[in-house]
Write a protein that holds these residues in place. Structure first.
Motif, PDB file in Angstrom:
ATOM      1  N   GLY A  44       0.625  -1.206  -0.131  1.00  0.00           N
ATOM      2  CA  GLY A  44      -0.233  -0.174   0.289  1.00  0.00           C
ATOM      3  C   GLY A  44       0.852   1.092   0.016  1.00  0.00           C
ATOM      4  N   GLU A  45       0.298   2.366  -0.551  1.00  0.00           N
ATOM      5  CA  GLU A  45       1.078   3.659   0.191  1.00  0.00           C
ATOM      6  C   GLU A  45       0.571   4.960   0.805  1.00  0.00           C
ATOM      7  OE1 GLU A  45       1.181   3.937  -4.789  1.00  0.00           O
ATOM      8  OE2 GLU A  45      -0.185   5.230  -3.634  1.00  0.00           O
ATOM      9  N   ILE A  46       1.122   5.242   1.843  1.00  0.00           N
ATOM     10  CA  ILE A  46       0.988   6.265   2.936  1.00  0.00           C
ATOM     11  C   ILE A  46       1.667   7.156   2.177  1.00  0.00           C
ATOM     12  CG2 ILE A  46       1.451   6.234   5.071  1.00  0.00           C
ATOM     13  CD1 ILE A  46       1.545   3.293   5.982  1.00  0.00           C
ATOM     14  N   SER A  47       0.857   8.578   2.715  1.00  0.00           N
ATOM     15  CA  SER A  47       1.895  10.425   2.448  1.00  0.00           C
ATOM     16  C   SER A  47       1.604  10.134   3.415  1.00  0.00           C
ATOM     17  CB  SER A  47       1.443  10.504   1.698  1.00  0.00           C
ATOM     18  OG  SER A  47      -0.220  11.051   1.758  1.00  0.00           O
ATOM     19  N   ILE A  48       2.954  10.592   4.483  1.00  0.00           N
ATOM     20  CA  ILE A  48       3.125  12.034   5.351  1.00  0.00           C
ATOM     21  C   ILE A  48       2.728  13.026   5.909  1.00  0.00           C
ATOM     22  CG2 ILE A  48       4.088  11.817   7.909  1.00  0.00           C
ATOM     23  CD1 ILE A  48       5.030   8.964   7.445  1.00  0.00           C
ATOM     24  N   THR A  49       2.675  14.258   6.365  1.00  0.00           N
ATOM     25  CA  THR A  49       3.393  15.288   5.835  1.00  0.00           C
ATOM     26  C   THR A  49       2.736  15.799   7.528  1.00  0.00           C
ATOM     27  OG1 THR A  49       1.445  15.922   4.640  1.00  0.00           O
ATOM     28  CG2 THR A  49       2.025  17.897   5.141  1.00  0.00           C
ATOM     29  N   ALA A  50       4.307  16.895   7.744  1.00  0.00           N
ATOM     30  CA  ALA A  50       4.454  17.567   9.141  1.00  0.00           C
ATOM     31  C   ALA A  50       4.029  18.891   8.675  1.00  0.00           C
ATOM     32  CB  ALA A  50       6.127  16.789   9.370  1.00  0.00           C
ATOM     33  N   ILE A  51       3.628  18.620  10.180  1.00  0.00           N
ATOM     34  CA  ILE A  51       2.931  20.203   9.633  1.00  0.00           C
ATOM     35  C   ILE A  51       3.359  21.081  10.957  1.00  0.00           C
ATOM     36  CG2 ILE A  51       0.379  21.371   9.692  1.00  0.00           C
ATOM     37  CD1 ILE A  51      -0.422  19.271   8.932  1.00  0.00           C
ATOM     38  N   ALA A  73       6.606  15.374   3.279  1.00  0.00           N
ATOM     39  CA  ALA A  73       6.173  16.846   3.267  1.00  0.00           C
ATOM     40  C   ALA A  73       6.608  17.895   4.270  1.00  0.00           C
ATOM     41  CB  ALA A  73       4.514  17.105   2.441  1.00  0.00           C
ATOM     42  N   LEU A  74       6.623  18.714   3.965  1.00  0.00           N
ATOM     43  CA  LEU A  74       6.681  19.583   4.829  1.00  0.00           C
ATOM     44  C   LEU A  74       5.941  21.026   5.446  1.00  0.00           C
ATOM     45  CD1 LEU A  74      10.839  19.675   5.337  1.00  0.00           C
ATOM     46  CD2 LEU A  74       9.165  18.417   7.404  1.00  0.00           C
ATOM     47  N   SER A 152       2.970  21.421  -3.121  1.00  0.00           N
ATOM     48  CA  SER A 152       4.369  21.489  -2.939  1.00  0.00           C
ATOM     49  C   SER A 152       4.617  20.503  -1.933  1.00  0.00           C
ATOM     50  CB  SER A 152       4.888  22.719  -2.918  1.00  0.00           C
ATOM     51  OG  SER A 152       6.365  22.825  -3.145  1.00  0.00           O
ATOM     52  N   PRO A 153       5.739  20.211  -2.116  1.00  0.00           N
ATOM     53  CA  PRO A 153       6.075  19.364  -0.600  1.00  0.00           C
ATOM     54  C   PRO A 153       6.994  20.038   1.013  1.00  0.00           C
ATOM     55  CG  PRO A 153       6.905  17.957  -2.402  1.00  0.00           C
ATOM     56  CD  PRO A 153       6.344  19.141  -2.868  1.00  0.00           C
ATOM     57  N   TRP A 154       6.678  21.410  -0.011  1.00  0.00           N
ATOM     58  CA  TRP A 154       7.398  22.226   0.760  1.00  0.00           C
ATOM     59  C   TRP A 154       6.521  23.099   0.797  1.00  0.00           C
ATOM     60  CZ3 TRP A 154      10.371  20.514  -3.059  1.00  0.00           C
ATOM     61  CH2 TRP A 154      11.740  18.942  -2.306  1.00  0.00           C
ATOM     62  N   PHE A 155       5.396  23.549   1.649  1.00  0.00           N
ATOM     63  CA  PHE A 155       4.252  24.770   1.154  1.00  0.00           C
ATOM     64  C   PHE A 155       4.337  25.530   2.863  1.00  0.00           C
ATOM     65  CE2 PHE A 155      -0.251  26.454   0.949  1.00  0.00           C
ATOM     66  CZ  PHE A 155      -0.345  26.720  -0.042  1.00  0.00           C
ATOM     67  N   CYS A 156       4.526  26.912   2.600  1.00  0.00           N
ATOM     68  CA  CYS A 156       4.164  27.628   3.618  1.00  0.00           C
ATOM     69  C   CYS A 156       2.738  28.253   3.724  1.00  0.00           C
ATOM     70  CB  CYS A 156       5.101  29.070   3.522  1.00  0.00           C
ATOM     71  SG  CYS A 156       4.942  29.592   4.654  1.00  0.00           S
ATOM     72  N   GLU A 157       1.758  27.970   4.203  1.00  0.00           N
ATOM     73  CA  GLU A 157       0.133  28.138   3.871  1.00  0.00           C
ATOM     74  C   GLU A 157       0.174  30.223   4.954  1.00  0.00           C
ATOM     75  OE1 GLU A 157      -3.069  26.814   6.564  1.00  0.00           O
ATOM     76  OE2 GLU A 157      -3.778  25.658   4.961  1.00  0.00           O
ATOM     77  N   VAL A 158       1.309  30.186   5.424  1.00  0.00           N
ATOM     78  CA  VAL A 158       1.179  32.227   5.401  1.00  0.00           C
ATOM     79  C   VAL A 158       1.203  33.070   5.071  1.00  0.00           C
ATOM     80  CG1 VAL A 158       1.850  33.770   7.471  1.00  0.00           C
ATOM     81  CG2 VAL A 158       2.161  30.725   8.048  1.00  0.00           C
ATOM     82  N   PRO A 164       9.686  25.142  -4.224  1.00  0.00           N
ATOM     83  CA  PRO A 164      10.409  23.790  -5.559  1.00  0.00           C
ATOM     84  C   PRO A 164      11.695  22.956  -4.495  1.00  0.00           C
ATOM     85  CG  PRO A 164      11.786  26.256  -6.641  1.00  0.00           C
ATOM     86  CD  PRO A 164      10.756  26.157  -5.043  1.00  0.00           C
ATOM     87  N   SER A 165      11.652  23.658  -3.476  1.00  0.00           N
ATOM     88  CA  SER A 165      13.080  22.935  -3.201  1.00  0.00           C
ATOM     89  C   SER A 165      13.152  22.607  -1.781  1.00  0.00           C
ATOM     90  CB  SER A 165      14.663  23.479  -3.646  1.00  0.00           C
ATOM     91  OG  SER A 165      15.136  24.263  -3.121  1.00  0.00           O
ATOM     92  N   LEU A 166      13.615  22.227  -0.716  1.00  0.00           N
ATOM     93  CA  LEU A 166      13.947  22.628   0.340  1.00  0.00           C
ATOM     94  C   LEU A 166      14.579  23.371   1.048  1.00  0.00           C
ATOM     95  CD1 LEU A 166      12.903  21.559   3.604  1.00  0.00           C
ATOM     96  CD2 LEU A 166      15.571  19.534   3.682  1.00  0.00           C
ATOM     97  N   GLU A 167      15.627  23.959   0.321  1.00  0.00           N
ATOM     98  CA  GLU A 167      16.259  25.095   0.057  1.00  0.00           C
ATOM     99  C   GLU A 167      15.897  26.056   0.111  1.00  0.00           C
ATOM    100  OE1 GLU A 167      17.415  22.302  -1.441  1.00  0.00           O
ATOM    101  OE2 GLU A 167      18.838  21.633  -0.113  1.00  0.00           O
ATOM    102  N   ASP A 168      15.128  25.964  -1.099  1.00  0.00           N
ATOM    103  CA  ASP A 168      13.898  27.528  -1.214  1.00  0.00           C
ATOM    104  C   ASP A 168      13.110  27.811   0.011  1.00  0.00           C
ATOM    105  OD1 ASP A 168      14.463  29.323  -3.760  1.00  0.00           O
ATOM    106  OD2 ASP A 168      14.457  26.551  -4.557  1.00  0.00           O
TER     107      ASP A 168
END
Length: 250
Positions: A44-51, A73-74, A152-158, A164-168
């Motif tokens: 199976g497939e599991i997706s995890i988002t740390a918020i 995802a962050l 995006s795997p790296w998203f700021c809702e604020v 496009p990347s973790l560094e950005d």
């Protein structure tokens, strides 16, 4: 046969990685807990988002990097109710959702989780790390995948920034633009009168002071132009998503 899918939303601010535990081992424990529920079987497939609302502090950049390296995802945010509905829209029942958060926060979500359960989704709630680590570590058989419903795997809702990347992403979270966005969110939620300089957090940096002053003057002009209208105005920032591929935060 359709692939069984599960989504995990992990409030890493309220449920940080326990001291002395390897972040990747914690992820394996979460993955194993979903598998152990019996809802998501082998392959199976599991997706995890740390918020979290201050990710560069908790869990910190090093842990962010390690989590991101295995497909976690962050998301910089202080709530995630809509994430549950977004995933439900893209993954019809019976899908599985696990929410990792404090007991009180899970109580606030009780109505939403009950509604999703009534629609046929399987709901798992986790707030006790001790229970998660009580059993021996087992080999996981599911795959970690990026949540397809996230912008995006790296998203700021604020600030509505999709990096496009973790560094950005980390650069944005440390930027003046983000600091102003955090203040704007706080002021809006607490109905702060932003026409009064005594209420503004001047002195953090010259760049932030400039943004705060521009906003204050604009609001003072709008307030005076509306005659007797008093009290703070709502957010004046545009509410849309910025893609840092074309415009990187500074």
């Amino acid at each position: 046969m359709a692939v069984e899918k599960a989504m995990v939303l992990w409030n890493i601010s309220n449920c940080p990685i326990p001291d002395g535990h390897d972040p990747l081992m914690v992820v394996q424990r979460i993955q194993a807990a979903v598998e152990k529920s019996g809802y998501v079987r082998r392959n199976g497939e599991i997706s995890i988002t740390a918020i979290g609302d201050k990710l560069t502090e908790v869990p910190g950049e090093d842990v962010m990097r390690r989590l991101s390296s295995i497909g976690i995802a962050l998301k910089n945010a202080d709530e995630y109710q809509m994430d549950l509905y977004d995933w439900a829209d893209e993954n019809p029942p019976p899908g599985t959702m696990m929410v990792i958060d404090g007991h009180e926060q899970l109580g606030w979500l009780a109505g939403t989780l009950s509604e999703l359960e009534d629609k046929g989704f399987r709901i798992l709630k986790q707030w006790d790390w001790a229970a998660l680590f009580s059993d021996e570590q087992e080999t996981t058989t599911t795959s970690l995948v990026v949540n397809s419903s996230v912008k995006s795997p790296w998203f700021c809702e604020v600030c509505f920034v999709a990096a496009p990347s973790l560094e950005d992403f980390t650069t944005h979270l440390k930027s003046v633009k983000h600091a102003y966005g955090e203040w704007d969110r706080h002021a809006s939620k607490n109905n702060v009168d932003r026409t009064d300089p005594a209420n503004l957090p001047f002195g953090r940096s010259n760049e932030l002071d400039l943004l705060l002053n521009q906003d204050m003057v604009r609001r003072q002009m709008l307030t005076s132009g509306r005659g007797r209208r008093r009290g703070p105005l709502g957010p004046l920032r545009p509410r849309h998503t910025f893609n840092l591929t074309h415009s990187k935060a500074s």
